[in-house]
Scaffold this motif. Structure first.
Motif, PDB file in Angstrom:
ATOM      1  N   GLY A 370      -4.547 -12.261   9.078  1.00  0.00           N
ATOM      2  CA  GLY A 370      -5.951 -12.677   9.105  1.00  0.00           C
ATOM      3  C   GLY A 370      -6.650 -12.461   7.778  1.00  0.00           C
ATOM      4  N   LEU A 371      -7.655 -13.293   7.566  1.00  0.00           N
ATOM      5  CA  LEU A 371      -8.429 -13.232   6.329  1.00  0.00           C
ATOM      6  C   LEU A 371      -9.132 -11.887   6.189  1.00  0.00           C
ATOM      7  N   ALA A 372      -9.746 -11.436   7.299  1.00  0.00           N
ATOM      8  CA  ALA A 372     -10.504 -10.179   7.237  1.00  0.00           C
ATOM      9  C   ALA A 372      -9.579  -9.018   6.887  1.00  0.00           C
ATOM     10  N   GLN A 373      -8.353  -9.064   7.415  1.00  0.00           N
ATOM     11  CA  GLN A 373      -7.398  -7.995   7.126  1.00  0.00           C
ATOM     12  C   GLN A 373      -6.987  -8.011   5.657  1.00  0.00           C
ATOM     13  N   GLU A 374      -6.659  -9.191   5.162  1.00  0.00           N
ATOM     14  CA  GLU A 374      -6.207  -9.293   3.771  1.00  0.00           C
ATOM     15  C   GLU A 374      -7.327  -8.882   2.818  1.00  0.00           C
ATOM     16  N   ARG A 375      -8.529  -9.414   3.100  1.00  0.00           N
ATOM     17  CA  ARG A 375      -9.659  -9.084   2.229  1.00  0.00           C
ATOM     18  C   ARG A 375     -10.076  -7.627   2.363  1.00  0.00           C
ATOM     19  N   GLY A 376      -9.840  -7.077   3.543  1.00  0.00           N
ATOM     20  CA  GLY A 376     -10.205  -5.676   3.770  1.00  0.00           C
ATOM     21  C   GLY A 376      -9.227  -4.702   3.150  1.00  0.00           C
ATOM     22  N   GLY A 377      -8.120  -5.221   2.607  1.00  0.00           N
ATOM     23  CA  GLY A 377      -7.181  -4.333   1.925  1.00  0.00           C
ATOM     24  C   GLY A 377      -6.088  -3.799   2.828  1.00  0.00           C
ATOM     25  N   ILE A 378      -5.545  -4.660   3.691  1.00  0.00           N
ATOM     26  CA  ILE A 378      -4.464  -4.196   4.571  1.00  0.00           C
ATOM     27  C   ILE A 378      -3.260  -3.711   3.753  1.00  0.00           C
ATOM     28  N   GLY A 382      -2.213  -0.313   4.999  1.00  0.00           N
ATOM     29  CA  GLY A 382      -0.884  -0.258   5.596  1.00  0.00           C
ATOM     30  C   GLY A 382       0.040   0.644   4.791  1.00  0.00           C
ATOM     31  N   ALA A 383      -0.160   0.676   3.488  1.00  0.00           N
ATOM     32  CA  ALA A 383       0.663   1.519   2.615  1.00  0.00           C
ATOM     33  C   ALA A 383       0.496   3.001   2.952  1.00  0.00           C
ATOM     34  N   LYS A 384      -0.643   3.337   3.552  1.00  0.00           N
ATOM     35  CA  LYS A 384      -0.844   4.742   3.929  1.00  0.00           C
ATOM     36  C   LYS A 384       0.168   5.176   4.980  1.00  0.00           C
ATOM     37  N   MET A 385       0.518   4.251   5.873  1.00  0.00           N
ATOM     38  CA  MET A 385       1.528   4.586   6.888  1.00  0.00           C
ATOM     39  C   MET A 385       2.872   4.860   6.215  1.00  0.00           C
ATOM     40  N   LEU A 386       3.255   3.963   5.319  1.00  0.00           N
ATOM     41  CA  LEU A 386       4.522   4.134   4.609  1.00  0.00           C
ATOM     42  C   LEU A 386       4.517   5.451   3.834  1.00  0.00           C
ATOM     43  N   PHE A 387       3.410   5.681   3.138  1.00  0.00           N
ATOM     44  CA  PHE A 387       3.305   6.871   2.295  1.00  0.00           C
ATOM     45  C   PHE A 387       3.387   8.139   3.137  1.00  0.00           C
ATOM     46  N   LYS A 503      14.907  21.670  10.375  1.00  0.00           N
ATOM     47  CA  LYS A 503      14.958  20.824   9.170  1.00  0.00           C
ATOM     48  C   LYS A 503      14.372  21.499   7.926  1.00  0.00           C
ATOM     49  N   ARG A 504      15.063  21.316   6.792  1.00  0.00           N
ATOM     50  CA  ARG A 504      14.544  21.732   5.491  1.00  0.00           C
ATOM     51  C   ARG A 504      14.573  20.516   4.580  1.00  0.00           C
ATOM     52  N   ASP A 505      13.468  20.172   4.014  1.00  0.00           N
ATOM     53  CA  ASP A 505      13.381  18.984   3.167  1.00  0.00           C
ATOM     54  C   ASP A 505      12.577  19.384   1.934  1.00  0.00           C
ATOM     55  N   THR A 506      13.257  19.466   0.796  1.00  0.00           N
ATOM     56  CA  THR A 506      12.572  19.913  -0.417  1.00  0.00           C
ATOM     57  C   THR A 506      12.313  18.732  -1.335  1.00  0.00           C
ATOM     58  N   ARG A 507      11.115  18.611  -1.827  1.00  0.00           N
ATOM     59  CA  ARG A 507      10.725  17.516  -2.714  1.00  0.00           C
ATOM     60  C   ARG A 507      10.506  18.040  -4.117  1.00  0.00           C
ATOM     61  N   PRO A 508      10.565  17.138  -5.098  1.00  0.00           N
ATOM     62  CA  PRO A 508      10.332  17.602  -6.470  1.00  0.00           C
ATOM     63  C   PRO A 508       8.928  18.181  -6.609  1.00  0.00           C
ATOM     64  N   PRO A 509       8.804  19.241  -7.440  1.00  0.00           N
ATOM     65  CA  PRO A 509       7.478  19.841  -7.587  1.00  0.00           C
ATOM     66  C   PRO A 509       6.504  18.863  -8.243  1.00  0.00           C
ATOM     67  N   LYS A 510       5.302  18.823  -7.750  1.00  0.00           N
ATOM     68  CA  LYS A 510       4.251  17.965  -8.312  1.00  0.00           C
ATOM     69  C   LYS A 510       2.920  18.488  -7.799  1.00  0.00           C
ATOM     70  N   LYS A 511       1.840  18.040  -8.412  1.00  0.00           N
ATOM     71  CA  LYS A 511       0.525  18.464  -7.909  1.00  0.00           C
ATOM     72  C   LYS A 511       0.321  17.920  -6.504  1.00  0.00           C
ATOM     73  N   HIS A 512       0.389  16.606  -6.382  1.00  0.00           N
ATOM     74  CA  HIS A 512       0.387  15.960  -5.079  1.00  0.00           C
ATOM     75  C   HIS A 512       0.720  14.504  -5.322  1.00  0.00           C
ATOM     76  N   GLY A 513       1.253  13.848  -4.309  1.00  0.00           N
ATOM     77  CA  GLY A 513       1.528  12.421  -4.423  1.00  0.00           C
ATOM     78  C   GLY A 513       0.209  11.655  -4.480  1.00  0.00           C
ATOM     79  N   ASN A 514       0.298  10.382  -4.773  1.00  0.00           N
ATOM     80  CA  ASN A 514      -0.917   9.595  -4.965  1.00  0.00           C
ATOM     81  C   ASN A 514      -1.077   8.586  -3.827  1.00  0.00           C
ATOM     82  N   ILE A 515      -1.425   9.092  -2.660  1.00  0.00           N
ATOM     83  CA  ILE A 515      -1.566   8.202  -1.492  1.00  0.00           C
ATOM     84  C   ILE A 515      -2.642   7.157  -1.759  1.00  0.00           C
ATOM     85  N   PRO A 516      -2.343   5.890  -1.478  1.00  0.00           N
ATOM     86  CA  PRO A 516      -3.364   4.846  -1.699  1.00  0.00           C
ATOM     87  C   PRO A 516      -4.534   5.043  -0.729  1.00  0.00           C
TER      88      PRO A 516
END
Lengths: 517, 126
Positions: A370-378, A382-387, A503-516
């Motif tokens: 939909g237009l409203a979704q695309e213009r609204g920045g889906i 949506g990238a927030k879910m992936l992130f 579960k143990r899941d270690t990520r590279p050290p960083k300040k924080h990721g850059n969630i959109p």
């Protein structure tokens, strides 16, 4: 030898003065309106006799506008710690009977001191907001007080759970402290929350708007998405907070209060088989799936009135605390759109902070076109879910019920996005796109040149569906752990949770990721 | 004099055409007036550009853009809260539009096969 009686008299007098709050008349008026006082709220929240008050005799420090002659018991905010279901919790409660619960310098200092305490002890903070706003007489001291509270809210974010109850007025800058916490609860009818009220809106822009349109519990729960739960009254707000805390650890270093059953019940739940409609187009209420999956059908839904095409909330599965994220096909076909992505992503991140395993139930036809979704920045939303899924380090169990199409399949925690175990019902359709779209792209020429293009198209669609709209192409490519019969769901998910809880899941050290954002 | 390129059976011809007269009201198309230079984004479309009238009180509206599969009630029919009124299809999924409250169906604005937009009135309930 004994303590001098006049010292005890003095203490008792001061105690009584503090407990008299803003005076009998104001307290009676509250009771007549069905409202608890600030102190009653805390006493009802904590287990009997466990409340230890901080700063009961505090007074304001203002010498402007005749304030020096006025007494403000505990400077309008009751602070302290107490026990909630056997665990210590810090809480403060603004007192509307004392100077309208307005925030001044000492009021803010008491809140900040309490939050420092909560940080050091690693205990949750519950904030009961009921305040007219800044104490104008204190000028920038009051403004500075808000700034200090906001800073502390952010400092504690991700360290200890913070819950804000809006039990009265919460206007202007004051609304930003609750907004910085993990969960907001508003009491129906008794509370309002807004940045600019109707008067300011009218004066500034000429627009007419009523509080009912934007400031009530209902408006925030269903339209703005600013709050997580509605309470019917003060007592209910405290009960919801208690229930919410029952799923959370005291701080980010602890595990949530799992209560694993000594033995895992591996029996079938035939109701799951009955739930699945024969027609893939028939909507299936995902609440029924959840109720059959979790212990005692006890699902504590978060944001139930907002973006209903995704369902999120807490539960236990054979005693293991889980956060459930599920598409809801009965609303907007279960699509992911801007609001449902925001809601889902926020919930996933909250679970990750507090070490709560994620169980994802997938029945998603795609992102909402939909237009409203695309213009609204889906794309951004949506990238927030992936992130959120990809950055979550907690156990991630995914169950594909039916549809799992395209990018939305990935955004619902596929194996590629870091799911530890992925199960699918035989009704699962895991494909890059639906048959209608895919056949049109793949066989444009064949269809056009066929003697009967419509029949050819139908034939090709059915062929595509058979081949790709199933779990087996993904299974053959080792993208899923197992295909299971629906009735096995509870046993399989229970086992998977026990297997992944370490579960143990270690990520590279960083300040924080850059969630959109 | 106008120069045209015409392709017939994959052979291309260039021809010149002279316009001798034009029927009134069919003057050569004028280029659209140039938009005022602006850095602002194009305005969002107003209400859905369909023929749909704005929803009135008592109208039951479509919850999403979809195609009507079936109208499951008749005009004049009494319905209870939660009764299925209309079946829509979008995104490979049927969506049921249920009665928000008990009432009588006074008008039906759509029929099977119609494409409807989010917010478009489907029927009126009184």
């Amino acid at each position: 030898m004994a303590i001098a009686p006049e010292l005890l008299e003095e203490l008792n007098k001061r105690r009584a003065a503090a407990e008299a709050a803003g005076g009998k008349a104001k307290i009676e008026k509250r009771h007549a309106n069905g409202l608890m006082t600030a102190r009653e709220r805390l006493e009802a929240f904590f287990e009997k006799g466990t409340f230890q008050e901080f700063g009961k005799y505090a007074q304001h420090s203002c010498h402007n506008f005749g304030m020096e002659t006025k007494s403000m018991p505990y400077d309008g905010v009751v602070c302290g710690v107490g026990y909630v279901e056997g665990r210590p919790v810090a809480a403060y409660s603004q007192d509307f009977t004392v100077g309208g619960g307005a925030l001044g310098r000492i009021h803010a200092k008491k809140i900040v001191d309490l939050m420092d305490y909560a940080h050091e002890m690693g205990v949750p903070v519950v904030a009961i907001n009921d305040s007219g706003g800044a104490r104008i007489q204190e000028g920038v001291d009051s403004l500075s007080g808000y700034g200090q509270v906001f800073f502390k809210n952010v400092f504690l974010s991700g360290v200890v759970p913070q819950v804000a109850i809006i039990a009265g007025q919460c206007a202007g800058g004051a609304a930003y402290s609750p907004a910085l916490t993990d969960f907001l609860i508003m009491t129906r009818g008794a509370s309002n929350m807004f940045i600019c009220g109707p008067g300011v809106i009218k004066a500034a822009t000429g627009e007419s708007a009523t509080l009912e349109q934007f400031a009530t519990a209902e408006a925030h729960a269903s339209v703005s998405g600013n709050i997580h739960l509605i309470a019917e009254d003060d007592q209910h707000a405290l009960e919801l907070t208690t229930k919410l805390l029952s799923y959370l650890p005291s701080n980010n270093l602890g595990d949530p209060p799992h209560d694993p059953t000594p033995e895992i019940d591996l029996s079938d739940v035939p109701a799951f088989n009955e739930l699945v409609p024969a027609d893939p187009k028939a909507p299936m209420d995902v609440h029924e799936v959840i109720d059959n999956l979790v212990d005692d059908a006890d699902f504590f839904e978060i944001m139930p009135d907002f973006a209903k095409n995704i369902v999120v909330g807490y539960a236990r599965i054979q005693g293991i605390v889980v956060g459930i994220i599920a598409n809801q096909p009965t609303v907007k076909a279960g699509t992911l759109d801007i609001d449902s992505s925001d809601k889902g992503a926020r919930f996933i991140r909250t679970c990750n902070i507090y070490n709560i395993p994620l169980v994802t139930l997938v029945d998603v036809p795609g992102f909402m076109p939909g237009l409203a979704q695309e213009r609204g920045g889906i794309i951004r939303h949506g990238a927030k879910m992936l992130f959120s899924y990809a950055s979550a380090t907690v156990p991630k169990i995914t169950l594909i019920l039916r549809k799992a199409y395209g990018g939305a399949y990935l955004a619902m925690c596929s194996a590629d996005m870091g799911a530890d175990m992925v199960f699918a019902w035989p009704t699962a359709e895991i494909a890059v796109m639906g048959a209608e779209g895919a056949v049109g792209v793949l066989y444009r020429k064949e269809i056009k040149e066929a003697d009967d293009p419509k029949a050819k198209e139908a034939e090709l669609r059915s062929e595509y569906r058979k081949k790709f709209a199933s779990p087996y192409q993904a299974a053959e490519n080792a993208m899923i752990t197992d295909v299971i019969e629906p009735k096995q769901t509870r046993a399989v998910i229970s086992l998977a949770l026990r297997n992944t809880v370490s579960k143990r899941d270690t990520r590279p050290p960083k300040k924080h990721g850059n969630i959109p954002l | 004099m106008k120069k045209l390129r015409i392709t017939v059976d994959n052979k291309t011809y260039e021809v010149e055409v002279e316009v001798i007269s034009q029927e009134e009201g069919q003057s050569a198309p004028r280029p659209a007036p140039r938009r005022a230079a602006s850095v602002s984004a194009p305005a969002a479309p107003a209400a859905p550009a369909s023929s749909a009238a704005p929803a009135a009180a008592g109208d039951v509206v479509s919850p999403l853009s979809a195609v009507v599969v079936s109208v499951d009630v008749q005009p004049g029919q009494a319905v209870n809260e939660g009764d299925k009124l209309i079946t829509l299809e979008a995104m490979k999924m049927n969506t049921f539009v249920n009665a928000p409250a008990a009432g009588t169906v006074t008008a039906i604005h759509v029929s099977a096969g119609n494409a409807v937009e989010e917010g478009q009135p489907l029927l009126a309930l009184e």
